[in-house]
Write a protein that holds these residues in place. Structure first.
Motif, PDB file in Angstrom:
ATOM      1  N   PHE A   1       0.756  -0.892  -0.026  1.00  0.00           N
ATOM      2  CA  PHE A   1       0.007   0.029  -0.026  1.00  0.00           C
ATOM      3  C   PHE A   1       1.063   1.592  -0.115  1.00  0.00           C
ATOM      4  O   PHE A   1       0.301   2.574  -0.959  1.00  0.00           O
TER       5      PHE A   1
ATOM      6  N   VAL B   1       7.657  -7.946   4.041  1.00  0.00           N
ATOM      7  CA  VAL B   1       6.981  -6.778   4.380  1.00  0.00           C
ATOM      8  C   VAL B   1       5.654  -7.185   5.249  1.00  0.00           C
ATOM      9  O   VAL B   1       5.498  -6.455   6.649  1.00  0.00           O
TER      10      VAL B   1
ATOM     11  N   CYS C   1      -7.246  -3.258   9.339  1.00  0.00           N
ATOM     12  CA  CYS C   1      -6.758  -3.389   7.687  1.00  0.00           C
ATOM     13  C   CYS C   1      -7.105  -4.644   7.331  1.00  0.00           C
ATOM     14  O   CYS C   1      -5.964  -5.787   6.297  1.00  0.00           O
ATOM     15  N   ALA C   2      -7.710  -5.453   8.332  1.00  0.00           N
ATOM     16  CA  ALA C   2      -7.778  -7.451   8.699  1.00  0.00           C
ATOM     17  C   ALA C   2      -7.480  -8.112   6.631  1.00  0.00           C
ATOM     18  O   ALA C   2      -7.058  -8.986   6.511  1.00  0.00           O
TER      19      ALA C   2
ATOM     20  N   GLY D   1      -6.203  -6.905   3.948  1.00  0.00           N
ATOM     21  CA  GLY D   1      -5.624  -6.480   2.991  1.00  0.00           C
ATOM     22  C   GLY D   1      -3.977  -8.345   3.866  1.00  0.00           C
ATOM     23  O   GLY D   1      -4.578  -8.520   4.553  1.00  0.00           O
TER      24      GLY D   1
ATOM     25  N   LEU E   1      -1.279  -7.187   4.204  1.00  0.00           N
ATOM     26  CA  LEU E   1      -0.956  -7.597   6.217  1.00  0.00           C
ATOM     27  C   LEU E   1      -1.324  -8.647   7.375  1.00  0.00           C
ATOM     28  O   LEU E   1      -1.467  -8.699   8.261  1.00  0.00           O
ATOM     29  N   GLY E   2      -3.095  -7.504   7.096  1.00  0.00           N
ATOM     30  CA  GLY E   2      -3.981  -8.286   8.049  1.00  0.00           C
ATOM     31  C   GLY E   2      -4.184 -10.321   7.942  1.00  0.00           C
ATOM     32  O   GLY E   2      -4.061 -10.215   9.067  1.00  0.00           O
TER      33      GLY E   2
ATOM     34  N   LYS F   1     -16.665  -8.438   1.447  1.00  0.00           N
ATOM     35  CA  LYS F   1     -15.790  -8.444   2.381  1.00  0.00           C
ATOM     36  C   LYS F   1     -15.293  -9.320   4.026  1.00  0.00           C
ATOM     37  O   LYS F   1     -14.609 -10.116   3.910  1.00  0.00           O
TER      38      LYS F   1
ATOM     39  N   ARG G   1      -5.015   3.415   8.848  1.00  0.00           N
ATOM     40  CA  ARG G   1      -6.213   4.873   8.524  1.00  0.00           C
ATOM     41  C   ARG G   1      -5.334   5.949   8.941  1.00  0.00           C
ATOM     42  O   ARG G   1      -5.556   6.329   8.396  1.00  0.00           O
TER      43      ARG G   1
ATOM     44  N   ILE H   1      -6.962   8.618   1.332  1.00  0.00           N
ATOM     45  CA  ILE H   1      -6.903   8.444   0.132  1.00  0.00           C
ATOM     46  C   ILE H   1      -7.995   7.983  -0.429  1.00  0.00           C
ATOM     47  O   ILE H   1      -9.342   6.585   0.511  1.00  0.00           O
TER      48      ILE H   1
ATOM     49  N   LEU I   1       5.103   3.091  14.474  1.00  0.00           N
ATOM     50  CA  LEU I   1       6.221   1.874  13.665  1.00  0.00           C
ATOM     51  C   LEU I   1       6.118   2.404  11.723  1.00  0.00           C
ATOM     52  O   LEU I   1       5.318   2.400  11.361  1.00  0.00           O
ATOM     53  N   ASN I   2       7.279   2.156  11.776  1.00  0.00           N
ATOM     54  CA  ASN I   2       7.698   2.578   9.804  1.00  0.00           C
ATOM     55  C   ASN I   2       8.949   1.451  10.001  1.00  0.00           C
ATOM     56  O   ASN I   2       9.823   1.316   9.946  1.00  0.00           O
TER      57      ASN I   2
ATOM     58  N   GLY J   1      -5.327   0.894  -4.687  1.00  0.00           N
ATOM     59  CA  GLY J   1      -5.264   1.703  -4.222  1.00  0.00           C
ATOM     60  C   GLY J   1      -6.700   2.066  -4.188  1.00  0.00           C
ATOM     61  O   GLY J   1      -7.469   2.491  -3.219  1.00  0.00           O
TER      62      GLY J   1
ATOM     63  N   GLY K   1      -8.770  -0.436  -3.510  1.00  0.00           N
ATOM     64  CA  GLY K   1      -9.476  -1.387  -2.266  1.00  0.00           C
ATOM     65  C   GLY K   1      -9.538  -2.712  -2.974  1.00  0.00           C
ATOM     66  O   GLY K   1     -10.833  -2.746  -2.206  1.00  0.00           O
TER      67      GLY K   1
HETATM   68  N1  LIG Z   1       4.111   1.639   8.693  1.00  0.00           N
HETATM   69  C1  LIG Z   1       4.636   0.228   8.286  1.00  0.00           C
HETATM   70  O1  LIG Z   1       5.586  -0.515   8.437  1.00  0.00           O
HETATM   71  C2  LIG Z   1       3.596  -0.239   7.259  1.00  0.00           C
HETATM   72  C3  LIG Z   1       4.411  -1.542   6.482  1.00  0.00           C
HETATM   73  C4  LIG Z   1       3.171  -2.084   5.975  1.00  0.00           C
HETATM   74  C5  LIG Z   1       1.667  -2.038   6.165  1.00  0.00           C
HETATM   75  N2  LIG Z   1       1.335  -0.327   6.032  1.00  0.00           N
HETATM   76  C6  LIG Z   1       0.764  -0.322   6.519  1.00  0.00           C
HETATM   77  O2  LIG Z   1      -1.042  -1.165   6.540  1.00  0.00           O
HETATM   78  C7  LIG Z   1      -1.762  -0.725   5.144  1.00  0.00           C
HETATM   79  C8  LIG Z   1      -2.896  -2.440   5.381  1.00  0.00           C
HETATM   80  O3  LIG Z   1      -0.647  -2.750   4.399  1.00  0.00           O
HETATM   81  P1  LIG Z   1      -1.234  -3.245   3.105  1.00  0.00           P
HETATM   82  O4  LIG Z   1       0.360  -3.657   2.579  1.00  0.00           O
HETATM   83  O5  LIG Z   1      -2.211  -4.977   3.731  1.00  0.00           O
HETATM   84  O6  LIG Z   1      -1.943  -3.328   1.854  1.00  0.00           O
HETATM   85  P2  LIG Z   1      -3.078  -4.402   1.423  1.00  0.00           P
HETATM   86  O7  LIG Z   1      -3.017  -5.094   1.170  1.00  0.00           O
HETATM   87  O8  LIG Z   1      -3.239  -3.140  -0.017  1.00  0.00           O
HETATM   88  O9  LIG Z   1      -4.117  -3.194   1.636  1.00  0.00           O
HETATM   89  C9  LIG Z   1      -4.841  -2.325   2.563  1.00  0.00           C
HETATM   90  C10 LIG Z   1      -5.977  -2.004   3.226  1.00  0.00           C
HETATM   91  O10 LIG Z   1      -6.492  -1.095   3.811  1.00  0.00           O
HETATM   92  C11 LIG Z   1      -7.850  -1.361   3.854  1.00  0.00           C
HETATM   93  N3  LIG Z   1      -7.732   0.342   3.521  1.00  0.00           N
HETATM   94  C12 LIG Z   1      -8.528   1.275   4.192  1.00  0.00           C
HETATM   95  N4  LIG Z   1      -8.419   2.338   4.284  1.00  0.00           N
HETATM   96  C13 LIG Z   1      -8.208   2.045   2.353  1.00  0.00           C
HETATM   97  C14 LIG Z   1      -7.726   3.371   0.912  1.00  0.00           C
HETATM   98  N5  LIG Z   1      -8.557   4.591   1.589  1.00  0.00           N
HETATM   99  N6  LIG Z   1      -7.872   2.515   0.211  1.00  0.00           N
HETATM  100  C15 LIG Z   1      -7.547   1.739  -0.143  1.00  0.00           C
HETATM  101  N7  LIG Z   1      -7.806   0.774   1.303  1.00  0.00           N
HETATM  102  C16 LIG Z   1      -7.978   0.959   2.147  1.00  0.00           C
HETATM  103  C17 LIG Z   1      -8.075  -1.989   2.903  1.00  0.00           C
HETATM  104  O11 LIG Z   1      -9.370  -2.241   3.361  1.00  0.00           O
HETATM  105  P3  LIG Z   1     -10.871  -2.503   3.261  1.00  0.00           P
HETATM  106  O12 LIG Z   1     -10.968  -2.799   1.506  1.00  0.00           O
HETATM  107  O13 LIG Z   1     -11.287  -3.715   3.175  1.00  0.00           O
HETATM  108  O14 LIG Z   1     -11.383  -1.515   3.803  1.00  0.00           O
HETATM  109  C18 LIG Z   1      -6.727  -3.329   3.029  1.00  0.00           C
HETATM  110  O15 LIG Z   1      -7.361  -3.828   3.873  1.00  0.00           O
HETATM  111  C19 LIG Z   1      -1.959   0.112   4.624  1.00  0.00           C
HETATM  112  O16 LIG Z   1      -2.646   1.718   5.196  1.00  0.00           O
HETATM  113  C20 LIG Z   1      -0.160   0.568   4.582  1.00  0.00           C
HETATM  114  O17 LIG Z   1       0.258   1.491   4.308  1.00  0.00           O
HETATM  115  C21 LIG Z   1       2.286  -0.287   7.049  1.00  0.00           C
END
Ligand SMILES: NC(=O)c1ccc[n+]([C@@H]2O[C@H](COP(=O)([O-])OP(=O)(O)OC[C@H]3O[C@@H](n4cnc5c(N)ncnc54)[C@H](OP(=O)(O)O)[C@@H]3O)[C@@H](O)[C@H]2O)c1
Length: 352
Positions: free
Chosen positions: A59, A140, A165-166, A168, A170-171, A195, A228, A255, A292-293, A340, A342
């Motif tokens: 994401f 990641v 974000c269950a 995705g 990461l979820g 979903k 979020r 977004i 966390l980053n 992007g 979703g």
């Molecule tokens: N800080 C860090 O180091 C780190 C590392 C990895 C990921 N993350 C964050 O963790 C989140 C999930 O990552 P991921 O890799 O699992 O991403 P992903 O596979 O693209 O999944 C995105 C998730 O975000 C949800 N979501 C909520 N608001 C959204 C929006 N406005 N647009 C699109 N999706 C949205 C979606 O859920 P629904 O569509 O079901 O609502 C989906 O579960 C992201 O926000 C990402 O930036 C952070």
């Protein structure tokens, strides 16, 4: 950088490296798909050359292409945090990897290319229970889940854990990690009612964010993974039990339908909600808010290695990424739109 001449010269050579540069970020990002000469520079003693089969999308790549990612290098650069592939060459000091070995690897940028050279410590032998596709979706999400739940929030089996974000990538790995730790009370949320079944099939309590907001007696959580950001931070903070911990990892609420709308009222409200939490409130509420980053963990190899060691243990076999869709590398824009907007459930990959 790639130019037309380079393109044709690259075509003549046997070894060609395909690369995708982000040249300009924004709602209409500009990409440069190019082919570079595969000149084999000598490897350092601890480096590994990898022929990439798949690159994992994250994401953060969506945030980056929109220009919403503060840690991004200045353009042009090659995004991409993770790959899977095969070792084609090793530095003189490497004894535990061989030519032809299947691997997966994490990178701080540079993963959108068909060949990468990485230090040994960033490369993991592909776990035998994973396919090459699954390998590209492992690193990641896994290191983020491990760092959030184990290294930061010290999750306990008795904790009630909420993941916003269950659905995705990461979820999905977060659920696997929590279950392997004996956590039973897991709650997951999504924006889309469609979903919910996907989540319930994984054996957790699931609801939409809207349903949670409208509950008369909403549950309190001991641990929340908030991705979020924005206004959801304040809502989730109120959902923490006494001694509850919230790990903040993202800002996806900025977004809407895959685009940033900087001049919208919602964007401004989200921005205002990103201000800090007062230490006095935290003290009085007996709550903790952490951030966390995962990218910054590349500056702390010992922390990364601690999480990667988990994959070698017995429980590591439960860490299986859910692969949603594979796009060809030249369909990157389509793939990022899919993410992007979703549509995804689990991991999206590029195939080289
Ligand atoms: N800080 C860090 O180091 C780190 C590392 C990895 C990921 N993350 C964050 O963790 C989140 C999930 O990552 P991921 O890799 O699992 O991403 P992903 O596979 O693209 O999944 C995105 C998730 O975000 C949800 N979501 C909520 N608001 C959204 C929006 N406005 N647009 C699109 N999706 C949205 C979606 O859920 P629904 O569509 O079901 O609502 C989906 O579960 C992201 O926000 C990402 O930036 C952070």
């Amino acid at each position: 950088m790639c130019n037309t001449l380079n393109f044709y010269v690259g075509m003549i050579y046997m070894t060609k490296i395909r690369q995708i540069y982000l040249k300009k970020a924004g709602n209409k990002p500009v990409w440069d798909h190019c082919i570079q000469n595969g000149r084999a520079n000598a490897l350092k003693h601890d480096e590994v050359r990898i022929k990439v089969h798949y690159s994992g999308l994250n994401f953060a790549d969506v945030m980056m292409k929109l220009g919403l990612y503060p840690d991004a290098p200045s353009t042009p650069y090659i995004p991409g945090y993770e790959v899977s592939g095969v070792v084609t060459e090793i530095g003189a000091g490497i004894e535990d990897l061989g030519i032809g070995q299947k691997i997966c690897a994490g990178l701080a940028f540079g993963g959108y290319q068909s060949e990468v050279v990485l230090p040994r410590w960033q490369v993991v032998a592909l776990p035998s229970h994973l396919s090459m596709k699954e390998g590209a979706g492992l690193i990641v999400s896994f290191i983020t889940a491990y760092a959030s739940f184990h290294q930061m929030a010290r999750v306990k089996p008795s904790d009630r854990v909420f993941i916003d974000c269950a659905t995705g990538a990461l979820g999905h790995l977060s659920l696997a990690l929590l279950k392997s730790h004996g956590v039973e009370k897991i709650y997951g949320a999504t924006r889309s009612p469609e979903k919910l079944k996907f989540l319930r099939d994984q054996g957790i309590a699931a609801f939409t964010h809207q349903q949670l907001r409208e509950m008369k007696n909403p549950p309190l959580f001991d641990l929340i993974l908030n991705s979020r950001g924005g206004q959801s931070l304040r809502e989730d903070y109120q959902r923490l039990s006494p001694m509850g911990r919230m790990v903040c990892i993202g800002a996806s609420s900025f977004i809407a339908q895959g685009r940033k709308k900087i001049f919208s009222w919602n964007f401004l409200k989200n921005l205002w909600a990103m201000r800090g939490f007062s230490p006095v409130s935290l003290m009085n509420d007996n709550r903790a808010v952490m951030g966390l980053n995962a990218l910054r963990l590349f500056d702390a190899p010992e922390l990364l290695q601690e999480s990667l060691k988990f994959l070698e243990q017995d429980q590591g076999v439960n860490m299986i990424p859910h692969i949603d869709k594979v796009f060809a590398a030249d369909e990157l824009e389509l793939a990022l739109d899919y993410l992007g907007q979703g549509h995804s459930r689990g991991k999206v990959l590029l195939k080289w």
